[in-house]
Design an enzyme around this catalytic site. Structure first.
Site, mmCIF file in Angstrom:
data_model
loop_
_atom_site.group_PDB
_atom_site.id
_atom_site.type_symbol
_atom_site.label_atom_id
_atom_site.label_comp_id
_atom_site.label_asym_id
_atom_site.label_seq_id
_atom_site.Cartn_x
_atom_site.Cartn_y
_atom_site.Cartn_z
ATOM 1 N N LYS A 73 0.866 -1.212 0.074
ATOM 2 C CA LYS A 73 -0.043 -0.069 0.197
ATOM 3 C C LYS A 73 0.848 1.458 0.046
ATOM 4 O O LYS A 73 1.534 1.686 0.903
ATOM 5 C CB LYS A 73 -0.874 0.040 1.299
ATOM 6 C CG LYS A 73 -1.733 1.304 1.279
ATOM 7 C CD LYS A 73 -2.499 1.415 2.542
ATOM 8 C CE LYS A 73 -2.460 2.809 3.142
ATOM 9 N NZ LYS A 73 -2.674 4.016 2.291
ATOM 10 N N GLY A 104 7.169 5.789 7.179
ATOM 11 C CA GLY A 104 6.389 6.823 7.494
ATOM 12 C C GLY A 104 6.550 7.534 8.956
ATOM 13 O O GLY A 104 7.418 7.714 9.263
ATOM 14 N N SER A 105 5.553 7.988 9.429
ATOM 15 C CA SER A 105 5.395 8.835 10.423
ATOM 16 C C SER A 105 5.334 7.924 11.748
ATOM 17 O O SER A 105 4.978 6.869 11.865
ATOM 18 C CB SER A 105 4.069 9.720 10.681
ATOM 19 O OG SER A 105 2.902 8.884 11.241
ATOM 20 N N THR A 106 5.984 8.527 12.901
ATOM 21 C CA THR A 106 6.283 7.816 14.165
ATOM 22 C C THR A 106 4.827 7.611 14.651
ATOM 23 O O THR A 106 4.667 6.250 15.382
ATOM 24 C CB THR A 106 7.054 8.807 15.177
ATOM 25 O OG1 THR A 106 8.495 8.749 14.385
ATOM 26 C CG2 THR A 106 7.318 8.095 16.552
ATOM 27 N N VAL A 157 1.980 6.937 13.316
ATOM 28 C CA VAL A 157 1.336 5.839 12.677
ATOM 29 C C VAL A 157 2.178 4.347 13.153
ATOM 30 O O VAL A 157 1.755 3.518 13.404
ATOM 31 C CB VAL A 157 1.511 6.002 11.149
ATOM 32 C CG1 VAL A 157 1.018 4.653 10.275
ATOM 33 C CG2 VAL A 157 0.460 6.953 10.661
ATOM 34 N N GLU A 190 11.101 2.763 9.315
ATOM 35 C CA GLU A 190 11.866 3.767 9.623
ATOM 36 C C GLU A 190 10.867 4.953 9.618
ATOM 37 O O GLU A 190 9.911 5.029 8.659
ATOM 38 C CB GLU A 190 12.912 3.869 8.394
ATOM 39 C CG GLU A 190 13.668 5.161 8.445
ATOM 40 C CD GLU A 190 13.285 6.270 7.806
ATOM 41 O OE1 GLU A 190 12.866 7.337 8.295
ATOM 42 O OE2 GLU A 190 13.348 6.202 6.410
ATOM 43 N N CYS A 211 13.338 12.268 5.318
ATOM 44 C CA CYS A 211 13.495 11.944 6.577
ATOM 45 C C CYS A 211 14.626 12.455 7.215
ATOM 46 O O CYS A 211 14.938 12.822 8.420
ATOM 47 C CB CYS A 211 13.363 10.547 6.607
ATOM 48 S SG CYS A 211 12.022 9.691 5.886
ATOM 49 N N GLU A 270 9.116 17.509 14.294
ATOM 50 C CA GLU A 270 9.265 17.208 12.649
ATOM 51 C C GLU A 270 8.446 17.942 12.116
ATOM 52 O O GLU A 270 7.276 17.903 12.385
ATOM 53 C CB GLU A 270 9.164 15.745 12.525
ATOM 54 C CG GLU A 270 9.667 15.536 10.877
ATOM 55 C CD GLU A 270 9.474 13.948 10.752
ATOM 56 O OE1 GLU A 270 10.361 13.354 10.115
ATOM 57 O OE2 GLU A 270 8.501 13.397 10.957
#
Length: 542
Positions: free
Chosen positions: A211, A264-266, A268, A292, A326, A424
């Site tokens: 996805k 992706g994001s921390t 999530v 990551e 990132c 971030e």
């Protein structure tokens, strides 16, 4: 066929320069014009079939949001279930295919990208993700090519790592694929990551449900075209466009879920981890969790640093690809003795930076990815304008009338824990804290303690004792640490990429260790002449 096959030795793909008059520039301009002249209808790919739901979502360039590139067909939970079923149906044949046949498929994919698909994939990345020609080249050409070629070589190194054998026996290790399917959840900002997360797992014999971020689908479908052309069998990699909650609801409740490969994001990722933990009793095996996430990446400047090199590291590190890496530099610690000269140089450089669409090769900065991101970044800038501890010395403006453009912005703060030094932002906003030049060591502690993240960072200094001190004190503050350079630009096979703390599991994309995560080892001991009496010599009487 039998043989200990040796794969081609990987070499990092040369970065083409796209200079005026070059063949690659001409080809890329033609690919951009071709892509802009048509609207594509992008299906999902499940079990080798194109799936269209007629529930379409429009795609537009972030730098020209009134233009339509095409549409993609949005799926739902039923399509996630179909993708899992297709993957599991393909699993037996795929995992039993000899490894050299899998290797050949992905080596072919690398050559297709290096050759006939290079301009098409770069153009898709430029238009869909608003990357300029150079940023697209190092991403959707060179890095994904490197991932594919180096991972094939890493795969052979793994298979070659075998135990010793004692007398009368033969010990061997089989590197099995995971038992179940792997979920690849990929981000918008790197086409190479979108390609690597599913293929690294598939290369080791796994089957995948992939996805991508909606804002990367335009290039993702080109990758899928390449994978199919290279010979990836139906069902091995299944590409679905569904909401995160829909995907999670089905996948994290499925007994055959065997692992997730995530960027992706921390927030999530932590939610994913929590869901897996809550459902751990449902799975046939403990899932591999590889992720990551974010970064609050730093440049630490020592009083001995060289000014011009430092300024260049700041401008490139913070503002290439609009700070949407990132690894992008987002906080700088500058010594009081050098900051006036560094500020002058950086501000002067930024006055020469052109901002605009990717199709104009003269633009260094392009648009941020979408309106949600634009609004978030703009709010950070407005908040800084109102805060007495902050001064904006460059940028501070933004405009979304034709595209989501944010001017490269530098905030100087007297508060080292100000919001933009800690959170971030994922945009072209850099915050500088000027420290007393005599407080270098204390400032290293500040760098280490300020952020929850630990992805990338750099020390800029001419003083070797200072470099050594920073390297030691900041050893846990960054998984990728740079000396006298910007904190971006990791190259596959040279600087394996990943961080710890809130930045992820540090499973290092671009290294052999990452591929090991997609294997489940089986030790096999074969005894040639087995004993026939249970009695050991020590049991005998004197």
């Amino acid at each position: 066929m039998s043989g200990f096959f040796k794969v081609p030795t990987p070499v990092n793909e040369p970065v083409l320069n796209y200079a005026p008059g070059s063949a690659e520039r001409t080809a890329l301009k033609a690919a951009l014009a071709q892509a802009r002249s048509m609207q594509v209808d992008i299906p999902m790919y499940i079990g080798g079939k194109e799936i269209r739901t007629n529930k379409t979502v429009r795609l537009a360039p972030p730098h020209d949001h009134k233009h339509t590139l095409g549409v993609f067909h949005q799926g739902d939970k039923s399509h996630v279930t179909q993708a899992i079923e297709a993957a599991l149906a393909a699993k037996s044949k795929w995992e039993n295919l000899p490894w050299e046949q899998r290797a050949a498929i992905f080596l072919k994919a690398a050559d297709l990208i290096a050759g006939p698909y290079r301009a098409k994939l770069n153009a898709a990345t430029m238009l869909g993700q608003s990357k300029n020609a150079f940023q697209a080249e190092i991403d959707s050409a060179c890095e994904i090519i490197d991932f594919l070629r180096f991972n094939v070589a890493f795969m052979t190194q793994i298979y070659n790592d075998q135990p010793i054998s004692g007398k009368g026996m033969w010990n061997r290790i089989e590197y099995r694929p995971l038992e179940g399917f792997v979920f690849a959840l990929t981000p918008f900002n790197f086409t190479a990551i979108a390609g690597n997360l599913p293929t690294s797992a598939a290369m080791m014999g796994n089957v995948v449900v992939w996805k991508p971020a909606n804002t990367q689908i335009y290039a993702a479908q080109v990758l899928m075209e390449i994978f199919q052309k290279a010979g990836v069998p139906a069902g091995v990699i299944n590409l679905v466009y569904v909401s995160g909650p829909d995907a999670g609801e089905v996948i994290f409740n499925h007994p055959d879920f065997a692992g997730i490969h995530f960027t992706g994001s921390t927030a999530v990722f932590q939610q994913v981890w929590k869901s897996i933990g809550n459902n751990i009793h449902k799975y046939k095996t403990y899932p591999r969790i590889v992720g990551e996430t974010g970064g609050k990446d730093f440049i630490m400047i020592h009083p001995s640093a060289e000014v011009n090199m430092t300024a260049t590291a700041i401008v490139r590190g913070a503002f290439e690809y609009q700070g949407q890496k990132c690894s992008a530099a987002s906080r700088v610690y500058a010594p009081s003795n050098l900051w006036p000269a560094i500020q002058t140089k950086v501000v002067a450089d930024l006055t020469t930076v052109k901002i605009g669409p990717t199709e104009d090769f003269g633009n260094f900065v392009n648009a941020v990815i979408d309106e949600k991101s634009f609004d978030k970044i703009a709010q950070y800038i407005e908040d800084a304008k109102k805060d007495p501890s902050c001064t904006i010395i460059a940028g501070g403006t933004y405009d979304k009338s034709s595209g989501y453009f944010v001017t490269p912005t530098i905030i100087v703060t007297t508060n080292p824990k100000y919001t933009t030094m800690c959170e971030e932002i994922f945009g072209p906003v850099l915050t500088v804290y000027v420290y007393d030049e005599h407080q270098f060591e204390a400032t290293l502690d500040l760098v280490n303690e300020t952020s929850d993240y630990a992805l990338t960072g750099s020390i800029i200094a001419e003083d070797r004792y200072a470099i050594d001190l920073a390297t030691q004190k900041l050893r846990h503050a960054a998984g990728n640490f740079y000396i006298n350079d910007k904190p971006t630009g990791a190259v596959v096979g040279q600087q394996p990429f990943g961080g710890a703390r809130a930045s992820g599991t540090n499973d290092k994309a671009g290294a052999m260790v990452n591929l090991l995560r997609w294997t489940s080892m089986r030790t096999i001991k074969e005894t040639f002449v087995a004993p026939t009496d249970y009695r050991y010599p020590f049991l005998e009487q004197e």
